[in-house]
Design an enzyme around this catalytic site. Sequence first.
Site, PDB file in Angstrom:
ATOM      1  N   ASP A  40      -8.896 -18.958  68.435  1.00  0.00           N
ATOM      2  CA  ASP A  40      -9.151 -19.741  69.561  1.00  0.00           C
ATOM      3  C   ASP A  40      -9.463 -21.319  69.256  1.00  0.00           C
ATOM      4  O   ASP A  40      -9.596 -22.247  70.114  1.00  0.00           O
ATOM      5  CB  ASP A  40     -10.052 -19.503  70.442  1.00  0.00           C
ATOM      6  CG  ASP A  40     -11.393 -18.973  69.576  1.00  0.00           C
ATOM      7  OD1 ASP A  40     -11.444 -19.143  68.492  1.00  0.00           O
ATOM      8  OD2 ASP A  40     -12.558 -18.712  70.550  1.00  0.00           O
ATOM      9  N   GLU A  55     -21.937 -16.828  57.811  1.00  0.00           N
ATOM     10  CA  GLU A  55     -21.274 -17.681  56.993  1.00  0.00           C
ATOM     11  C   GLU A  55     -21.963 -17.678  55.382  1.00  0.00           C
ATOM     12  O   GLU A  55     -21.466 -17.538  54.431  1.00  0.00           O
ATOM     13  CB  GLU A  55     -21.105 -19.032  57.473  1.00  0.00           C
ATOM     14  CG  GLU A  55     -20.028 -19.143  58.553  1.00  0.00           C
ATOM     15  CD  GLU A  55     -20.594 -19.065  59.942  1.00  0.00           C
ATOM     16  OE1 GLU A  55     -21.852 -18.631  60.006  1.00  0.00           O
ATOM     17  OE2 GLU A  55     -19.978 -19.232  61.092  1.00  0.00           O
TER      18      GLU A  55
END
Lengths: 330, 330
Positions: free
Chosen positions: B184, B269
């Site tokens: 997206d 992350e």
Amino acid sequence: MKLKLKNVFLAYFLVSIAGLLYALVQLAAEQLRQKDLRISQLQADLRRPPPAPAQPPEPEALPTIYVVTPTYARLVQKAELVRLSQTLSLVPRLHWLLVEDAEGPTPLVSGLLAGSGLLFTHLAVLTPKAQRLREGEPGWVRPRGVEQRNRALDWLRSGGGAVGGEKDPPPAGTRGVVYFADDDNTYSRELFEEMRWTRGVSVWPVGLVGGLRFEGPRVQDGRVVGFHTAWEPNRPFPVDMAGFAVALPLLLAKPSAQFDATAPRGHLESSLLSHLVDPKDLEPRAANCTRVLVWHTRTEKPKMKQEEQLQRQGRGSDPAVEAGDKRPLC
Amino acid sequence: MKLKLKNVFLAYFLVSIAGLLYALVQLAAEQLRQKDLRISQLQADLRRPPPAPAQPPEPEALPTIYVVTPTYARLVQKAELVRLSQTLSLVPRLHWLLVEDAEGPTPLVSGLLAGSGLLFTHLAVLTPKAQRLREGEPGWVRPRGVEQRNRALDWLRSGGGAVGGEKDPPPAGTRGVVYFADDDNTYSRELFEEMRWTRGVSVWPVGLVGGLRFEGPRVQDGRVVGFHTAWEPNRPFPVDMAGFAVALPLLLAKPSAQFDATAPRGHLESSLLSHLVDPKDLEPRAANCTRVLVWHTRTEKPKMKQEEQLQRQGRGSDPAVEAGDKRPLC
């Protein structure tokens, strides 16, 4: 006499030898001349540029697709325009008419267009205050982009007013098609080849619009016989802005055809199309309107709560970095 | 004696003439031979294929960019994947690892990949039920795409399990870089050239994320000295998934490095990167992290109120038309 005859023979012999030598020299010179000629021909052949490799149909032979995109300053503006410009860069023979809802060109849009590699015309016109959406009003109250699309139609018809890019409108007789592509929709590259050879007005389905999986024309025997839509199916043209394209010659032949900012909700497309075509003459594309090649996607307005907090502490995001719209956050 | 002398002269004369003729013929023949040689050289030159036109650096000389995209079925899935695949098609030497959150490949994704023109590997792994987001839960409660990204890392390291496209993992010694690109976000084509020559882990800003205009590394004298972020600035690596890329050899040299689905919010992350690099060794890109070339855009979930109404009346959108996800609407 004996000596005379000998002299005659000798003279004859010498003359023959001279003649023979002359003939030989001439013959050799002629042969050399021919070889030289051949060599210079071959050298000329070598200097000639090689023939172009087999190519897809000459772009010059294709009708131009004029893509009209109204745009306005907001946080996601740059992202949307980057994404759209990259899609358009995949389409040959395309001319982008980008029309800012602003008094003049903004550096963000001018910079983006300059780096896009596209053939473009940059236009700008501010939406009159009376037509502007008020804070908190839902989007459907007042259609957006009307002035901007009409400005692009004006330019196609008579030029003038371009603030960047190609300034001259298409010369008389230009083959082309005009498509109104908002900056937030999603376009398959295939869509553009569907519309390129439009004779009058071509139509196709649009995905994720009007509260439906898709809206679109109903086709029987290659003709449009109705529309799949939930909202006011009896509108003259119940099609979305992204669901049709108009041949340039037709638009130029009907100089009064434009969008009507005062049209009732859902009637903006009809306000243009009713000048141009009878619904029964719509040209169905995308496999008789069974393929969805454009989607009415909408990008969320990003929340800027943390930005406002950091700005109050004097630690907001560096305004010199162009992330989106640079106007004050609202 | 007088006659003898004459004969000698005559013989001498004849022999000289013959010699002269012979020399002339030889001279002409030699000249002709040389011209013939030149002609055949030129003809050979003409037959030789023309030199390739000046080209950008040989794609084979470029490190491959492995783009890992987790994806899941929803109404906007097809639109998002069309848009992303078209962006990726602008990047040379790119290999798309598309990982479905599904038990196996879906026709929608398989068809899209087959028509994309991209070099791809199609993978599929279902998120375990315990990790799945419940209806109504906000997106940040459980990170999405963890299993899928780890599946792509497995494939890069040892292959196996591909359900479409290229089945074999990169051969030993392949130069490349791995980037985690959700379906997206919005990507500028320029971003990919920034990451291509990553030696360890490279970083850059991401627009419209974390409630800020952008988040990104702070750079001084070409080194990362901190991060501009509002959310937990003291995380080991306060960077977004779209804000870094890892050299393939580094990932292969650290076989235990993967994403941890149980990492606290905002630490996904870090759960990968802490295996791979010291924060001070991050390689800043995008003009020392002053240019935003990727935006964390989010596409609105389309409302399907009208679709549900029409379906109750048996007049819903034709399910044979692929507009988006074909699963029952939720």
